[in-house]
Design an enzyme around this catalytic site. Structure first.
Site, short mmCIF file in Angstrom:
data_model
loop_
_atom_site.label_atom_id
_atom_site.label_comp_id
_atom_site.label_asym_id
_atom_site.label_seq_id
_atom_site.Cartn_x
_atom_site.Cartn_y
_atom_site.Cartn_z
CE LYS A 38 -4.03 -1.73 2.61
NZ LYS A 38 -4.38 -2.31 4.06
CD GLN A 42 -3.84 -4.31 6.79
OE1 GLN A 42 -3.89 -3.48 6.21
NE2 GLN A 42 -4.22 -5.56 6.34
CG ASP A 79 -10.50 0.13 5.30
OD1 ASP A 79 -10.17 -0.49 4.22
OD2 ASP A 79 -9.53 -0.01 6.42
#
Ligand code: GUN
Length: 300
Positions: free
Chosen positions: A54, A98, A121
């Protein structure tokens, strides 16, 4: 094999290219650089690989990338305090924590402490509610990537019968909302669904997101249907040598590809789209934060 193979790797590269063009224009015309912060708690090897990837791609599209790596025993208070700092930081437009988090941390509490406008997200309860009511929101990356590929292949999805296999908060439920938003007739199937094969056989569009290797065989697929395989499962591959493994999806690729009209491979299908959509979401969040037009074609 008759299905068109939907090349997610190439599609993701195209999306990243579009994001990079927008970022260059934001910098040139407005002096703004989108910033993405990724928070990793603990040392899960798969998460570490994912976070590194990422970070690399964030920099490649011209954005600012910040990584916070915290010890596995970080307290909830310390994690919430970091998230609060990132919420207040005007150079950060997207925050990703995460998952999974270590067991002692309350995942819902942590996710819901992120500023919803920075929740790239799309997991914050406000974004879930906004998506469910058809309002402007941040949309979870993997379902957004699936939607982009489906729109690209079909043009309009209106009136199609769609079956989503899997009811997770990360993929199944938001995928169903997005398909409904594009006027599909949507069924969410799951492990307790009766006659799953018959349900799937009705679908013009199948999105499989259950995490069970090669669960859906070709004879579940309606001829000509589009199959989007979200599963990434590692299985033993003794035919490749002792101790070797390979990645497979939730659909049995060879048999499904004989019947389907189009199919995403594993690897190289949905997987690469997830990070591309994370970058697209960061760009969207940055544009909204600055009162600028949203990037066309990169949102739901
Ligand atoms: N872990 C695996 N996939 C994801 C994702 O899309 N977002 C976050 N935050 N964690 C993940």
């Amino acid at each position: 094999m008759s299905a068109t193979v939907i090349d997610g790797k190439a599609f993701a590269a195209k999306v990243r290219g579009q994001v990079a063009e927008h970022v260059a224009r934001l910098k040139e015309e407005h002096g703004i650089t989108p910033g993405l912060a990724v928070v990793l708690v603990g040392e899960d090897p798969a998460s570490q690989v994912y976070v590194r990837s990422k970070g690399k791609m964030t920099v490649e599209v011209g954005m600012k990338s910040v990584e916070h790596k915290l010890d596995a025993d970080t307290s909830e208070a310390d994690l919430l305090s970091l998230i609060n700092e990132l919420n207040e930081d005007a150079t950060i437009h997207g925050i990703l924590v995460q998952l999974p988090l270590p067991d002692h941390l309350n995942e819902d509490l942590v996710i819901n402490s992120i500023d919803p406008a920075k929740d790239v997200d799309g997991f914050h309860i406000s974004n879930v509610g906004l998506l469910g009511t058809g309002q402007k929101s941040m949309v979870p990356c993997t379902p957004l990537g699936c939607l982009m590929m489906l729109r690209d292949h079909h043009g309009s999805l209106s009136g199609l019968d769609a079956v989503v296999i899997g009811r997770s908060n990360i993929v199944g439920k938001p995928m169903a909302q997005l398909l409904l938003g594009d006027s599909c007739t949507v069924t969410i199937a799951h492990s307790r669904t009766k006659d799953l094969a018959d349900v799937v056989r009705r679908a013009d569009v199948v999105v499989a997101a259950v995490g069970r290797p090669e669960m859906a065989p070709g004879d579940w697929i309606k001829p000509g249907a589009t199959v989007i395989d979200v599963g990434i499962n590692r299985i033993d591959a003794p035919e490749r040598g002792e101790g070797k493994t390979r990645l497979v999806g939730d659909c049995h690729y060879e048999s499904c590809a004989e019947v389907a009209g189009a199919i995403t491979p594993v690897p190289g299908g949905v997987g690469p789209m997830t990070i591309a959509c994370l970058l697209a979401n960061t760009l969207t969040a940055c544009s909204r934060a600055n009162g600028l037009a949203e990037p066309e074609g990169l949102t739901a």
